[in-house]
Design a protein around this motif. Structure first.
Motif, PDB file in Angstrom:
ATOM      1  N   SER A   1       0.818  -1.220   0.000  1.00  0.00           N
ATOM      2  CA  SER A   1       0.000   0.000   0.000  1.00  0.00           C
ATOM      3  C   SER A   1       0.853   1.273   0.000  1.00  0.00           C
ATOM      4  O   SER A   1       0.307   2.368   0.047  1.00  0.00           O
TER       5      SER A   1
ATOM      6  N   ASP B   1      -8.914   4.430   9.878  1.00  0.00           N
ATOM      7  CA  ASP B   1      -8.785   3.016  10.257  1.00  0.00           C
ATOM      8  C   ASP B   1      -9.957   2.190   9.752  1.00  0.00           C
ATOM      9  O   ASP B   1      -9.804   1.032   9.392  1.00  0.00           O
TER      10      ASP B   1
ATOM     11  N   ARG C   1      -9.162   1.122   6.400  1.00  0.00           N
ATOM     12  CA  ARG C   1      -8.175   0.042   6.412  1.00  0.00           C
ATOM     13  C   ARG C   1      -8.874  -1.322   6.584  1.00  0.00           C
ATOM     14  O   ARG C   1      -8.488  -2.302   5.961  1.00  0.00           O
TER      15      ARG C   1
ATOM     16  N   PHE D   1      -5.984  -3.695   1.911  1.00  0.00           N
ATOM     17  CA  PHE D   1      -5.393  -3.329   3.204  1.00  0.00           C
ATOM     18  C   PHE D   1      -5.566  -4.462   4.211  1.00  0.00           C
ATOM     19  O   PHE D   1      -4.684  -4.735   5.026  1.00  0.00           O
TER      20      PHE D   1
ATOM     21  N   GLY E   1      -1.785   5.148   9.143  1.00  0.00           N
ATOM     22  CA  GLY E   1      -2.882   5.029   8.164  1.00  0.00           C
ATOM     23  C   GLY E   1      -3.257   6.351   7.517  1.00  0.00           C
ATOM     24  O   GLY E   1      -3.276   6.476   6.289  1.00  0.00           O
TER      25      GLY E   1
ATOM     26  N   PHE F   1      -2.874   7.259   3.566  1.00  0.00           N
ATOM     27  CA  PHE F   1      -4.092   7.337   2.751  1.00  0.00           C
ATOM     28  C   PHE F   1      -4.255   8.723   2.131  1.00  0.00           C
ATOM     29  O   PHE F   1      -4.682   8.856   0.992  1.00  0.00           O
TER      30      PHE F   1
END
Ligand SMILES: Cc1cc2nc3c(=O)[nH]c(=O)nc-3n(C[C@H](O)[C@H](O)[C@H](O)COP(=O)(O)O)c2cc1C
Length: 366
Positions: free
Chosen positions: A41, A161, A164, A170, A280, A284
């Motif tokens: 990722s 999150d 995720r 993910f 995260g 992202f």
């Protein structure tokens, strides 16, 4: 060289993937990126560079302890490639003319602590001393200490999150790095269950949820919300939240940010404060800029709102690109520590060496 590589490998890395190799040369040590070990990722190689930057900082600090001055020289793209990976930096070593940096004393103590932290605010003097350790005008560190602001950031972490847990890619990446048994953890890579600081029953729950079909089903019943709420609670109940930003969105900028992140972490360790990165959201938000189609329209909208929220919470004057978010505070020592690959696997020689996973590492003795 062996001692310096031993110190470098203690650096943090995303999901404990340890995407590095080291090669001694005349007058220095080359630092190589092992792309096979990079997290899927990652975007712009940002997380690989943060990890490599931290390893470079460890190398330089460990050299200082040996009375040697280490200076990082970065290579540019396209990086020289070989079976050992991509050559991104050489740390040149020369006789030191100055005292070793005190932060070098904390390399082995530094670790990720995912426990519940005390809600008590961290002393302002401590935050100032940590920020002073950064020593890089290209980087800035913003502390969030107010109750309300911490609550707002916790909400943003929860939003990230949830994504995720709701994306197959993910989810599979996370489960690929989880080591639920001591046998799995013995590879020296990945995240041992004990380091997650979750109740023992979660071992069974996580094993059950490994197939994406099950996780997807349970997400419909709210599993992603429950898991995300747990991380948000931990963020809310911490001493302070840190935002590390760089003014240079280049390979070198991210490598330098990795060095800065490590210096901040070591300085927090010196202050006897626990630290957990919250990767995260920064990852992202960067992906949203480069590859918005990686997210569903609903997730992209949620992330845009999170980015906007973060800008409001953060001081606009600091500016820069967010590379890492983390929480710090007072806490009991972590219950478990992540292992490391053997140093012999990380030291590349020219003859018959091979890059990538060998899976035959060992637990870090410390
Ligand atoms: C770029 C980067 C991102 C990370 N993101 C997270 C994260 O989101 N959550 C977390 O708990 N730990 C995160 N970590 C910590 C790693 O999981 C940790 O460094 C690794 O497992 C090795 O353990 P140690 O730090 O205790 O040596 C991150 C580390 C790095 C370098």
């Amino acid at each position: 060289v062996r001692r310096l590589a031993e110190a470098a490998r203690l650096a943090p890395s995303p999901d404990n993937n340890q995407p590095w190799r080291f090669r001694p040369t005349r007058g220095g040590i080359e630092v190589w990126h092992v792309r096979d070990r990079a997290i899927r990722s990652d975007v712009r190689d940002m997380f690989s560079w943060l990890a490599l930057g931290a390893a470079i900082e460890n190398l330089v600090l460990a050299a200082g302890k040996e009375g040697i001055c280490g200076e990082a020289h970065y290579l540019g793209r396209p990086f020289p490639e070989s079976a050992r990976g991509e050559h991104v930096c050489t740390v040149r070593l020369a006789a030191a003319g100055r005292e070793p940096d005190e932060l070098g004393e904390f390399l082995a103590q530094r670790h990720t602590n995912r426990r519940k932290y005390s809600r008590d605010a961290v002393e302002v003097e401590q935050l100032e001393r940590i920020a002073e350790a950064l020593r890089n005008p290209g980087l800035s560190l913003l502390w969030i200490t107010g109750k309300r602001a911490k609550r707002e950031v916790a909400t943003l972490v929860r939003m990230a999150d949830r994504i995720r847990f709701e994306c197959q890619g993910f989810h599979e990446e996370l489960h690929g790095s989880l080591r639920l048994t001591s046998g799995e953890a013995a590879t020296g890579e990945g995240l041992p269950f004990e380091a997650l600081e979750v109740p023992g029953i979660m071992r069974t729950v996580l094993r059950f949820l490994r197939p994406w079909s099950r996780m997807r089903l349970l997400n419909r019943l709210g599993a992603s919300r429950v898991f995300a709420r747990m991380s948000a609670q931990a963020v809310r109940a911490s001493g302070a939240i840190g935002l590390l930003m760089t003014r240079s969105e280049t390979d070198e900028g991210y490598l330098e940010a990795g060095r800065g992140m490590q210096r901040v972490w070591l300085a927090a360790t010196r202050e006897r404060l626990a630290l957990q990165p919250l990767g995260g959201l920064p990852l992202f938000l960067t992906r949203l800029v480069d590859d918005p189609c990686a997210f569903s329209p609903a997730h992209a909208t949620r992330l845009r709102a999170a980015g906007e929220g973060l800008r409001k919470v953060g001081d606009q004057a600091c500016g820069g690109h967010l590379v890492m978010l983390f929480r710090i505070g007072r806490a009991e020592p972590a219950s478990g520590r992540a292992g490391r690959l053997r140093v012999s696997e990380l030291l590349a020689s020219d003859a018959g060496e091979k890059s990538g996973h060998s899976g035959s590492g060992s637990q870090c003795p410390d």
